[in-house]
Design a protein around this motif. Structure first.
Motif, short mmCIF file in Angstrom:
data_model
loop_
_atom_site.label_atom_id
_atom_site.label_comp_id
_atom_site.label_asym_id
_atom_site.label_seq_id
_atom_site.Cartn_x
_atom_site.Cartn_y
_atom_site.Cartn_z
N GLN A 47 35.16 37.50 34.43
CA GLN A 47 36.46 37.96 33.93
C GLN A 47 36.51 37.96 32.40
N ALA A 48 35.68 37.14 31.77
CA ALA A 48 35.66 37.11 30.31
C ALA A 48 35.22 38.45 29.74
N LYS A 49 34.30 39.11 30.43
CA LYS A 49 33.78 40.40 29.95
C LYS A 49 34.67 41.56 30.35
N TYR A 50 35.17 41.55 31.58
CA TYR A 50 35.88 42.73 32.10
C TYR A 50 37.41 42.64 32.01
N VAL A 97 34.68 49.41 30.39
CA VAL A 97 33.40 48.79 30.04
C VAL A 97 32.27 49.33 30.93
N SER A 98 32.57 49.47 32.23
CA SER A 98 31.55 49.96 33.17
C SER A 98 31.09 51.37 32.83
N VAL A 99 32.04 52.24 32.51
CA VAL A 99 31.71 53.63 32.15
C VAL A 99 30.96 53.68 30.82
N ALA A 100 31.39 52.83 29.86
CA ALA A 100 30.74 52.81 28.55
C ALA A 100 29.28 52.37 28.66
N GLY A 157 40.87 30.34 39.64
CA GLY A 157 39.74 31.26 39.55
C GLY A 157 39.49 32.04 40.82
N MET A 158 39.91 31.47 41.95
CA MET A 158 39.71 32.15 43.23
C MET A 158 40.72 33.28 43.45
N TRP A 159 41.61 33.49 42.49
CA TRP A 159 42.56 34.61 42.59
C TRP A 159 42.26 35.70 41.57
N ASN A 160 41.08 35.62 40.93
CA ASN A 160 40.66 36.68 40.01
C ASN A 160 40.55 38.01 40.75
N GLY A 161 41.06 39.06 40.14
CA GLY A 161 40.92 40.40 40.71
C GLY A 161 41.84 40.68 41.89
N LEU A 162 42.93 39.90 42.03
CA LEU A 162 43.81 40.08 43.20
C LEU A 162 44.50 41.45 43.21
#
Length: 356
Positions: A92-95, A104-107, A305-310
């Motif tokens: 999550q720090a990067k995205y 970021v993924s497309v870049a 942390g287990m709720w990242n990307g919910l």
């Protein structure tokens, strides 16, 4: 075995009204009575359209085909969203968030990079769909007959939960190797770009364990998810026809019925995403980290942390679940597979409870 399943299905309370119509001399006057015609309309329509026999081997196999089409196609369709969701969960720090993750993924990899992992997704979830939907129909019939007609109605939510959990247990065994490959392709830069590269590399580094080390957390994610998916869907359909749809189901066109299916599927999908999300995060992180156990990963992540990307997962799973039920129901319509209406209280139970 299949003859025993067929006998059980014929006696199942969930088969109504898909018994075959019998025409004899005494039945002829009923055609002059409009009320009688309405009451028997679905049975006669089923017989006239050469509908697949409920509970036959063909019925269960075609339900499996419906599961392959619905799960394989929908999961592959949302691979870009799934890719960013997985990356959010493990870094999550990067995205940072959904939109930043896409940027970021497309870049880094171009638009083509957003479809990384499509092959294990397609093959894995197609196999899972076959077992999930096909075995759900098998277990629902079997458990209903074990309970008996009255108890199957009274405890139908528990029946849906048990049948879906049983089906998902086997479905995840089929899914696990492809899920492990998918996560490594999507979240480990430079590991592998395709399924053909990932499989031998995983086998060389960790052996067969690489494909099944995430099975237990996968069960923890998928079994609650599937229990919610089927039980919530079945109950939501029942409630929509009882309180929202302005006319009985047998008076709705097939298109209208499919719209109800889609709405019920989306509602079920939102609950599915929330219930299964912590385990989904653990699965993503576990397949990325060598030599870690599910407990180690959960401890490292912590509760928050287990709720990242919910949020992206709610969007993805809500859409997925709605589309899966819509496609599955559509396949049933196209292939003349029986589509039982919401259950009704058996006459014997009405008499016992004094219900009119």
């Amino acid at each position: 075995m299949f003859s025993a399943l067929l006998d059980a299905a014929r006696n199942s309370p969930f088969k109504t009204p898909f018994t075959k119509a019998q025409c004899d001399g005494a039945a002829a006057p009923a055609a002059e009575n409009p009320k009688s015609l309405i009451a028997s309309g679905r049975t006669l329509a089923a017989a006239a359209s050469d509908e697949v026999e409920f509970g036959s081997t063909q019925f269960y196999l075609l339900c499996g085909v419906g599961g392959i089409i619905s799960c394989g196609s929908t999961h592959t369709f949302v691979v870009p969203l799934d890719l960013v969701k997985c990356r959010l969960q493990v870094d999550q720090a990067k995205y940072k968030n959904l939109f930043h993750g896409f940027k970021v993924s497309v870049a880094e990899e171009g638009a083509k990079g957003l479809v990384k992992g499509w092959a294990p997704t397609f093959f894995g979830y197609s196999a899972q769909g076959a077992f999930k939907f096909g075995l759900y129909e098998v277990f629902k019939v079997q458990y209903a007959n074990l309970l008996g007609e009255e108890n199957a109605y009274l405890y139908r939510t528990w029946l849906y939960l048990a049948a879906s959990a049983s089906a998902e247990f086997f479905a995840d065994i089929a899914l696990s190797p492809m899920e492990a490959a998918k996560v490594k392709i999507q979240t480990m830069p430079g590991f592998a770009g395709t399924l053909r590269e990932a499989f031998p590399k995983m086998m060389g580094e960790e052996g067969i364990t690489a494909f099944y080390k995430g099975l237990v957390p996968l069960w923890c994610r998928q079994i609650p998810y599937t229990m919610m998916k089927f039980a919530c869907f079945e109950k939501t359909v029942e409630l929509l026809y009882a309180y929202v749809v302005p006319k009985p189901r047998d008076q709705c066109s097939k298109g209208e019925q499919l719209l109800v299916t889609f709405a019920a599927g989306y509602i079920a999908g939102v609950f599915c995403a929330i219930v299964s999300h912590p385990a989904d995060v653990v699965v993503s992180k576990l397949n990325q980290a060598k030599g870690s156990s599910a407990f180690d990963v959960a401890k490292q992540l912590g509760f928050m942390g287990m709720w990242n990307g919910l949020m992206p997962r709610i969007i993805m799973i809500g859409t997925l679940t709605a589309l899966q039920w819509f496609i599955y129901d559509g396949v049933k319509v196209a292939l003349n597979i029986p589509r039982p209406p919401p259950p009704e209280m058996p006459e014997s139970l009405k008499k016992k409870l004094g219900v009119q």
